[in-house]
Design a protein around this motif. Structure first.
Motif, PDB file in Angstrom:
ATOM      1  N   PRO A  70     -44.627 -16.056 -22.439  1.00  0.00           N
ATOM      2  CA  PRO A  70     -44.842 -17.188 -22.289  1.00  0.00           C
ATOM      3  C   PRO A  70     -45.040 -17.665 -20.909  1.00  0.00           C
ATOM      4  CG  PRO A  70     -42.504 -16.550 -22.938  1.00  0.00           C
ATOM      5  CD  PRO A  70     -43.026 -14.675 -23.039  1.00  0.00           C
ATOM      6  N   GLN A  71     -45.781 -18.380 -20.914  1.00  0.00           N
ATOM      7  CA  GLN A  71     -46.461 -19.602 -20.313  1.00  0.00           C
ATOM      8  C   GLN A  71     -44.839 -20.084 -19.715  1.00  0.00           C
ATOM      9  OE1 GLN A  71     -48.668 -18.019 -18.575  1.00  0.00           O
ATOM     10  NE2 GLN A  71     -48.775 -16.851 -20.250  1.00  0.00           N
ATOM     11  N   GLN A  72     -44.279 -20.174 -20.282  1.00  0.00           N
ATOM     12  CA  GLN A  72     -43.691 -21.280 -19.774  1.00  0.00           C
ATOM     13  C   GLN A  72     -41.804 -21.380 -19.757  1.00  0.00           C
ATOM     14  OE1 GLN A  72     -44.172 -25.474 -21.622  1.00  0.00           O
ATOM     15  NE2 GLN A  72     -45.623 -26.217 -20.705  1.00  0.00           N
ATOM     16  N   ILE A  73     -40.940 -21.319 -18.794  1.00  0.00           N
ATOM     17  CA  ILE A  73     -39.525 -20.885 -19.073  1.00  0.00           C
ATOM     18  C   ILE A  73     -38.697 -22.062 -19.788  1.00  0.00           C
ATOM     19  CG2 ILE A  73     -37.784 -20.573 -17.874  1.00  0.00           C
ATOM     20  CD1 ILE A  73     -39.726 -19.048 -15.682  1.00  0.00           C
ATOM     21  N   GLU A  74     -38.445 -22.088 -21.138  1.00  0.00           N
ATOM     22  CA  GLU A  74     -37.359 -22.639 -21.565  1.00  0.00           C
ATOM     23  C   GLU A  74     -35.638 -23.331 -20.866  1.00  0.00           C
ATOM     24  OE1 GLU A  74     -36.135 -20.908 -25.800  1.00  0.00           O
ATOM     25  OE2 GLU A  74     -39.097 -21.296 -25.865  1.00  0.00           O
ATOM     26  N   PRO A  75     -35.941 -24.418 -20.955  1.00  0.00           N
ATOM     27  CA  PRO A  75     -34.595 -24.597 -19.890  1.00  0.00           C
ATOM     28  C   PRO A  75     -33.740 -23.662 -21.219  1.00  0.00           C
ATOM     29  CG  PRO A  75     -35.210 -26.806 -21.357  1.00  0.00           C
ATOM     30  CD  PRO A  75     -36.328 -25.588 -21.184  1.00  0.00           C
ATOM     31  N   VAL A  76     -32.706 -23.830 -20.474  1.00  0.00           N
ATOM     32  CA  VAL A  76     -31.154 -23.479 -20.542  1.00  0.00           C
ATOM     33  C   VAL A  76     -30.012 -24.644 -20.342  1.00  0.00           C
ATOM     34  CG1 VAL A  76     -31.950 -21.397 -20.071  1.00  0.00           C
ATOM     35  CG2 VAL A  76     -30.552 -22.131 -18.419  1.00  0.00           C
ATOM     36  N   LYS A 119     -25.332 -13.729 -17.310  1.00  0.00           N
ATOM     37  CA  LYS A 119     -25.819 -12.722 -16.856  1.00  0.00           C
ATOM     38  C   LYS A 119     -27.059 -12.723 -17.698  1.00  0.00           C
ATOM     39  CE  LYS A 119     -22.598  -9.940 -15.166  1.00  0.00           C
ATOM     40  NZ  LYS A 119     -21.926  -8.595 -15.226  1.00  0.00           N
ATOM     41  N   ALA A 120     -27.582 -13.293 -18.171  1.00  0.00           N
ATOM     42  CA  ALA A 120     -28.536 -13.310 -19.070  1.00  0.00           C
ATOM     43  C   ALA A 120     -28.013 -13.180 -20.708  1.00  0.00           C
ATOM     44  CB  ALA A 120     -29.938 -12.546 -19.038  1.00  0.00           C
ATOM     45  N   ARG A 121     -28.997 -13.688 -21.355  1.00  0.00           N
ATOM     46  CA  ARG A 121     -28.421 -14.132 -23.617  1.00  0.00           C
ATOM     47  C   ARG A 121     -28.196 -13.089 -23.573  1.00  0.00           C
ATOM     48  NH1 ARG A 121     -27.226 -18.170 -26.381  1.00  0.00           N
ATOM     49  NH2 ARG A 121     -26.533 -17.914 -28.774  1.00  0.00           N
ATOM     50  N   VAL A 180     -21.639 -10.244 -28.655  1.00  0.00           N
ATOM     51  CA  VAL A 180     -21.149 -11.572 -29.676  1.00  0.00           C
ATOM     52  C   VAL A 180     -19.991 -12.212 -29.675  1.00  0.00           C
ATOM     53  CG1 VAL A 180     -20.455 -12.141 -32.210  1.00  0.00           C
ATOM     54  CG2 VAL A 180     -22.258 -10.452 -31.347  1.00  0.00           C
ATOM     55  N   LEU A 181     -19.054 -11.514 -29.230  1.00  0.00           N
ATOM     56  CA  LEU A 181     -17.725 -11.997 -29.010  1.00  0.00           C
ATOM     57  C   LEU A 181     -17.626 -12.790 -27.419  1.00  0.00           C
ATOM     58  CD1 LEU A 181     -14.996 -12.066 -30.058  1.00  0.00           C
ATOM     59  CD2 LEU A 181     -14.344 -10.078 -28.073  1.00  0.00           C
ATOM     60  N   ASP A 182     -18.748 -12.645 -26.576  1.00  0.00           N
ATOM     61  CA  ASP A 182     -18.984 -12.953 -25.245  1.00  0.00           C
ATOM     62  C   ASP A 182     -19.559 -14.346 -25.706  1.00  0.00           C
ATOM     63  OD1 ASP A 182     -17.849 -11.078 -23.380  1.00  0.00           O
ATOM     64  OD2 ASP A 182     -19.302  -9.926 -23.826  1.00  0.00           O
ATOM     65  N   TYR A 192     -19.524 -16.152 -28.379  1.00  0.00           N
ATOM     66  CA  TYR A 192     -19.242 -17.058 -29.018  1.00  0.00           C
ATOM     67  C   TYR A 192     -17.635 -17.669 -28.364  1.00  0.00           C
ATOM     68  CZ  TYR A 192     -23.438 -17.054 -31.835  1.00  0.00           C
ATOM     69  OH  TYR A 192     -24.673 -17.088 -32.696  1.00  0.00           O
ATOM     70  N   PHE A 193     -17.136 -16.854 -27.670  1.00  0.00           N
ATOM     71  CA  PHE A 193     -15.730 -17.261 -27.099  1.00  0.00           C
ATOM     72  C   PHE A 193     -15.453 -17.297 -26.038  1.00  0.00           C
ATOM     73  CE2 PHE A 193     -11.389 -15.270 -26.542  1.00  0.00           C
ATOM     74  CZ  PHE A 193      -9.934 -16.641 -26.642  1.00  0.00           C
ATOM     75  N   PHE A 194     -15.601 -15.898 -25.369  1.00  0.00           N
ATOM     76  CA  PHE A 194     -15.035 -15.491 -23.545  1.00  0.00           C
ATOM     77  C   PHE A 194     -16.470 -17.038 -22.665  1.00  0.00           C
ATOM     78  CE2 PHE A 194     -13.567 -11.474 -25.248  1.00  0.00           C
ATOM     79  CZ  PHE A 194     -11.673 -11.838 -24.979  1.00  0.00           C
ATOM     80  N   ARG A 195     -17.183 -16.184 -22.957  1.00  0.00           N
ATOM     81  CA  ARG A 195     -18.196 -17.636 -22.183  1.00  0.00           C
ATOM     82  C   ARG A 195     -17.748 -18.448 -22.069  1.00  0.00           C
ATOM     83  NH1 ARG A 195     -18.990 -14.473 -18.085  1.00  0.00           N
ATOM     84  NH2 ARG A 195     -20.896 -12.593 -18.015  1.00  0.00           N
ATOM     85  N   PRO A 196     -17.882 -19.189 -23.832  1.00  0.00           N
ATOM     86  CA  PRO A 196     -17.571 -20.547 -23.633  1.00  0.00           C
ATOM     87  C   PRO A 196     -15.986 -21.190 -23.161  1.00  0.00           C
ATOM     88  CG  PRO A 196     -18.705 -19.775 -25.392  1.00  0.00           C
ATOM     89  CD  PRO A 196     -17.993 -18.813 -24.098  1.00  0.00           C
ATOM     90  N   VAL A 197     -14.790 -20.582 -22.934  1.00  0.00           N
ATOM     91  CA  VAL A 197     -14.098 -20.497 -22.853  1.00  0.00           C
ATOM     92  C   VAL A 197     -14.364 -20.477 -21.286  1.00  0.00           C
ATOM     93  CG1 VAL A 197     -11.317 -19.910 -23.031  1.00  0.00           C
ATOM     94  CG2 VAL A 197     -12.567 -19.902 -24.782  1.00  0.00           C
TER      95      VAL A 197
END
Length: 327
Positions: free
Chosen positions: A19-25, A33-35, A40-42, A44-49
């Protein structure tokens, strides 16, 4: 010259899929670190918390290292509570272990949120993780020894602990290399044992005892990683020698396509699966099987992934050498 090489038939088709453009996050995703390397547990749970905790600690002007030490403290206490043959006490330990894991996520997210990422922080975080699991291993062993188990359980626990260390080292090496080659989210310098050895010799025990101690641990950790994955080490070195750390688009695309399918399997060697298996075994009163899970299931997975990883790295080295010879 590089742009001309990229337009050749060998590398040209790879560019068309970039892709030529980097989507905003989002603000939350900016602390990943990177999606793709998150479980999955990270996600939907650990990363939001952890993100909410990181924002709280940022407002409190708390350093990431302080959060790491807090996570370590709760994790060590959780390990102690697994010593008791009482399910209610074990459940309290499980809750503390989950909270410690959330804090362990929060320290890295806080570092990225406040732009305070350092090598020393990564070393302290790794050391804290090892101390938490050392507490778990020691207290599970004592749980069985006081109940009259054979002293052979000491060897079982030691073998499981050593296996755990190698599994974690290999998984970290794979994921860090993936972040470097395949994403735009991490441009950190890839440490090598030769670089760390040079840094270590520049320090003295008299003037910088703490920094030298941490670097000694990190040097040993990096040596383990390079020993387990010699071809991947060569790929990392080639990235610096051939491209000066600026990974070309064609190599980034090829690395990502080859490495991505194994990420979910490497994720099984991280904390979350161990935590879930340990909790299940505590609920049925048979945590001794956790040691066998480490020795048999996770070691088998490690061997398979290393063989797969080394084959992938070998193919990437061939491509890099061809590029060098044609440049």
């Amino acid at each position: 010259m590089f742009q001309q090489r990229c337009s050749t038939p060998e590398f040209g088709p790879l560019l068309s899929v970039i892709p030529q453009q980097i989507e905003p996050v989002s603000a939350l995703e900016a602390t990943y670190k990177a999606r793709e390397v998150e479980g999955v547990l990270d996600l939907y749970f650990f990363r939001p918390v952890g993100f909410r905790l990181a924002r709280f600690f940022a407002e409190m002007h708390m350093a990431p290292a302080g959060v790491t030490l807090l996570a370590c403290l709760f994790g060590i206490i959780a390990g102690h509570l697994f010593y008791y043959r009482d399910l209610h006490t074990n459940v309290v330990g499980m809750a503390l272990f989950v909270f410690a894991n959330a804090l362990d996520n929060a320290d890295g997210q806080l570092a990225r949120l406040t732009h305070r990422q350092t090598r020393e922080g990564r070393i302290v975080d790794s050391l804290a993780d090892h101390l938490v699991f050392a507490s778990i291993y020691i207290h599970l062993t004592l749980r069985y020894l006081v109940a009259g188990a054979s002293p052979a359980i000491l060897l079982l626990a030691l073998a499981a602990g050593i296996s755990h260390a190698f599994q974690g080292a290999a998984a970290d090496y794979y994921r860090t290399t993936y972040l470097y080659f395949a994403t735009n989210r991490s441009r950190m310098e890839l440490d090598s044992s030769s670089l760390l050895r040079s840094n270590f010799r520049s320090l003295t025990w008299y003037h910088q005892p703490w920094h030298r101690f941490l670097l000694a641990l990190y040097l040993n950790f990096t040596r383990q990683q390079e020993m387990l994955s010699p071809n991947l080490r060569k790929v990392r070195e080639a990235g610096g020698q051939l491209f000066g750390g600026q990974i070309p688009i064609w190599l980034k695309s090829r690395y990502k396509s080859l490495a991505s399918p194994a990420l979910k399997w490497w994720g099984l060697l991280m904390t979350n699966l161990r935590m879930l298996v340990l909790f299940a075994l505590l609920f049925i009163g048979q945590p001794i099987w956790y040691f066998w899970f480490e020795l048999i299931a996770l070691n088998a997975l490690l061997v398979y992934l290393i063989i797969r990883q080394e084959d992938m790295a070998d193919s990437l080295l061939e491509v890099a050498v061809r590029w060098r010879d044609s440049a």
